[in-house]
Each structure stands twice: as structure tokens, then as C-alpha cells.
Design an enzyme around this catalytic site. Sequence first.
Site, PDB file in Angstrom:
ATOM      1  N   CYS A   1       0.347   5.542  -0.404  1.00  0.00           N
ATOM      2  CA  CYS A   1      -0.556   6.678  -0.562  1.00  0.00           C
ATOM      3  C   CYS A   1      -0.250   7.418  -1.860  1.00  0.00           C
ATOM      4  O   CYS A   1       0.911   7.658  -2.194  1.00  0.00           O
ATOM      5  CB  CYS A   1      -0.433   7.613   0.622  1.00  0.00           C
ATOM      6  SG  CYS A   1      -1.137   6.943   2.139  1.00  0.00           S
TER       7      CYS A   1
ATOM      8  N   ALA B   1      -3.653   3.421   1.933  1.00  0.00           N
ATOM      9  CA  ALA B   1      -4.459   3.574   3.139  1.00  0.00           C
ATOM     10  C   ALA B   1      -5.814   4.168   2.779  1.00  0.00           C
ATOM     11  O   ALA B   1      -5.909   5.271   2.250  1.00  0.00           O
ATOM     12  CB  ALA B   1      -3.733   4.472   4.144  1.00  0.00           C
TER      13      ALA B   1
ATOM     14  N   GLN C   1      -6.485  -1.758   2.079  1.00  0.00           N
ATOM     15  CA  GLN C   1      -5.931  -1.464   3.400  1.00  0.00           C
ATOM     16  C   GLN C   1      -6.850  -0.473   4.100  1.00  0.00           C
ATOM     17  O   GLN C   1      -6.972   0.681   3.683  1.00  0.00           O
ATOM     18  CB  GLN C   1      -4.519  -0.878   3.305  1.00  0.00           C
ATOM     19  CG  GLN C   1      -3.887  -0.698   4.683  1.00  0.00           C
ATOM     20  CD  GLN C   1      -2.576   0.052   4.655  1.00  0.00           C
ATOM     21  OE1 GLN C   1      -2.549   1.233   4.313  1.00  0.00           O
ATOM     22  NE2 GLN C   1      -1.490  -0.613   5.024  1.00  0.00           N
TER      23      GLN C   1
ATOM     24  N   TYR D   1      -0.085   5.771  12.815  1.00  0.00           N
ATOM     25  CA  TYR D   1      -1.493   6.078  12.642  1.00  0.00           C
ATOM     26  C   TYR D   1      -2.281   5.504  13.825  1.00  0.00           C
ATOM     27  O   TYR D   1      -1.712   4.924  14.742  1.00  0.00           O
ATOM     28  CB  TYR D   1      -1.974   5.590  11.286  1.00  0.00           C
ATOM     29  CG  TYR D   1      -1.235   6.282  10.148  1.00  0.00           C
ATOM     30  CD1 TYR D   1      -1.217   7.675  10.057  1.00  0.00           C
ATOM     31  CD2 TYR D   1      -0.507   5.558   9.202  1.00  0.00           C
ATOM     32  CE1 TYR D   1      -0.518   8.327   9.051  1.00  0.00           C
ATOM     33  CE2 TYR D   1       0.196   6.198   8.193  1.00  0.00           C
ATOM     34  CZ  TYR D   1       0.190   7.580   8.121  1.00  0.00           C
ATOM     35  OH  TYR D   1       0.892   8.236   7.134  1.00  0.00           O
TER      36      TYR D   1
ATOM     37  N   LEU E   1      12.735  -1.809   0.909  1.00  0.00           N
ATOM     38  CA  LEU E   1      13.941  -1.832   0.080  1.00  0.00           C
ATOM     39  C   LEU E   1      14.292  -3.244  -0.379  1.00  0.00           C
ATOM     40  O   LEU E   1      15.430  -3.690  -0.290  1.00  0.00           O
ATOM     41  CB  LEU E   1      15.109  -1.189   0.829  1.00  0.00           C
ATOM     42  CG  LEU E   1      14.979   0.312   1.096  1.00  0.00           C
ATOM     43  CD1 LEU E   1      16.242   0.859   1.720  1.00  0.00           C
ATOM     44  CD2 LEU E   1      14.634   1.086  -0.167  1.00  0.00           C
TER      45      LEU E   1
ATOM     46  N   GLY F   1       7.186  -1.792  -2.877  1.00  0.00           N
ATOM     47  CA  GLY F   1       6.635  -0.459  -3.003  1.00  0.00           C
ATOM     48  C   GLY F   1       7.294   0.300  -4.126  1.00  0.00           C
ATOM     49  O   GLY F   1       6.839   0.303  -5.266  1.00  0.00           O
TER      50      GLY F   1
ATOM     51  N   PRO G   1       0.840  -1.208   0.000  1.00  0.00           N
ATOM     52  CA  PRO G   1       0.000   0.000   0.000  1.00  0.00           C
ATOM     53  C   PRO G   1       0.867   1.247   0.000  1.00  0.00           C
ATOM     54  O   PRO G   1       1.798   1.373   0.792  1.00  0.00           O
ATOM     55  CB  PRO G   1      -0.805  -0.129   1.293  1.00  0.00           C
ATOM     56  CG  PRO G   1      -0.007  -1.049   2.152  1.00  0.00           C
ATOM     57  CD  PRO G   1       0.694  -1.985   1.239  1.00  0.00           C
TER      58      PRO G   1
END
Length: 355
Positions: A25, A58, A100, A183, A302, A324, A23
Site C-alpha cells: 500500500c 491492494a 491485487q 481484510y 524478509l 517488498g 503488493p
Amino acid sequence: MTALFTPLALRGVTLPNRVAMAPMCQYSAGPDGLPTDWHRVHLGSRAVGGAGLIVTEATAVVPEGRISPQDVGLWSDAHVDAWRPITAFVAAQGAVPAVQLAHAGFKAATHRPWAERRGGVPDAEGGWTPVGPGTEPFLPDYRRPTALDEAGIAGVVAAFATAAGRALDAGFAAVEIHAAHGYLLHEFLSPLTNHRTDGYGGDRTARMRLTLEVARAVRAAVGESVPVLTRISATDWVSGGWTVEDSVVLAGELAAAGVDLVDASSGGASASASIPVGPGYQVPLAARIRRDAGVLTGAVGLIAEPEQAEQIVAAGEADLVLLGRELLRDPYWPRRAAAKLTAEPHWPNQYTRAF
């Protein structure tokens, strides 16, 4: 067949391979948190590229749970309708669409990263008052949150459950609970951010209470056949904060609550954390949780080279590799990896779903 390109069964769903899109943003939602063609292309292209699991960014369970006013959500029927063509396209490519579910807590109502200003968004510009375990803001230029009372906490749990039910209506085949990166759920878990003295603060058991209540509520909402994942920050990287030992305990409790896989990330509760960033730096966290808690895990952070990803799965350090930035750079990374590893993966037209 290499380890990376073997199927992974999670309840009633079988992922065609062990490569997942993490996930990330995008801060590109339409009005009121609706996903747009941006998300169909963004998520759909990685499904075409061969990732077995596609996890959305998210996705807020309530409007005030968005990180920024440009975040997506899943708090209304309009969101269900907007997500349906996106999940249908992802599934048609053979990937499993997952959402998510998130609440940003005291990190909510902030400007997106490329805005001219940082910090909290004022009401006049579309911001709102965030909530958290207490009233201290994450950073001085963030908005000061309102502390959740027990009725507010119950509302958060209900919002996660309702959004999970909407996720199925929207065509998602799996859900992930976001309990990482500072969060809301992580804010309750970490002693750095949770200074409550009621039943949701104090010792580790009390600090885990909200996350476990959410996990049980989401499991009940989606039934027994739908996979439920949880992303956690396995360590705060700060002395006196949440530790990997805490995460082992949490992972066992999450499994008992119906969670099928723990997605092991880290950090986010403190802006002063010293994080040893490097290739695969979070893999040992996933490996430790997998070994000591006896749960399936996902490794993230990574992971760039096919051989690296293959070794993680083959060595039993994690059951799933989440990519990612590599998938942002190259949506076809899984197909390129399969060719490099001389794997012969099966690219189905539809993932296996038993419900």
C-alpha cells in the site's frame, strides 16, 4: 541459468523470471481512488529494474473496500482509464502487470500510517461505515462495521468479478485476490473474526465459502487464459486461529476453483499475534502448502539476499519469490541479483502472453 531467473508459465502468461514485486500500500491515490503518476513511477521503476511480475497495492473493488481514503481502486471506468498508461509502461519493460483486488472489510476507513491520528476516519473527514462478518471492530479506535447479510455478501462477490473484468480492460495480465492480513476475505476465513452461525460461518468449510465464491467468480470473469493468484494469511499465529493445516485445505480448494498460485503471507487477524519475524520466516508456510496441497506457491517476507531467494526456488520451497521492502530500497534488485548469481537472464521487451 539460475532457478530464480528461469521463466514461469501461468496459463497464457509466461513470467520472464521468478522475482515478483509484492503488493504494498502506498496511500497516495488521487481523488476517488484513482492511480496517479506516483503509481506509474512506483510500479514502473520496479519493472525497469527487472522484476518479472509487478503486483499493485491492494486495489479496492468498491469504494467502501479501501483501507484508507487514499487507497487506489478499480470500481469504475475512470479507474480503467487511469490504470491503462501504468500497465502499458510496465508491460513495455518486459514485466507482467498484475492487480491485487481487495476489500478491507472491518479494517476499512482508517487513517493512513503517517497521519496525525490513528484509527477510524469519521464521515466528516471522508470516512464511511465499513462492513465485516460481524459488528465488532478490529480495534477499539476503528469504526464499528455493519455485518454483511447474504445480499451484501453476494454484492461483494459480484464486485470482485466486475473489477476482474475491468482489470483486463485496464491492461492487467494477471489478477490476485487478497484474502490475507485481516481484510474481508480473511475475516471470514479466520475463527478469530468470524462468529457467524449462517452458511458463511461455523466450521471451516462454511468459513471458506466466501473466498471460494470470489475465486470462482473471478476465474469466470477473466476466462481461462489469465492467471489468478490468491494471497492468504497461511496462519494467524494465534492459538485457536487459522492454521497452516487449514491453508493446505484451502489451497487445494482454491486450485479447484481456478487459482493458479497461492501467495503465502501470514497474520493480520489479531493485533495480539506473536509473529516470529526473521529472514524468510514465512517461507516454510509456502513450502508446506506447495508440498501438501500440490499447488504453486509464492514466498514472501524478509527475503533480502539473492542467494536466499535463489535457494528458495532451487530447493522447491516456492515457485515465485515476492519482494517488498527490498524493492522499495532498491528497484534494481533483480538486475543486481542476476549479476551476483552469475545468471544470464533474458530481459524481454515484452512478456509472453498467449491471449
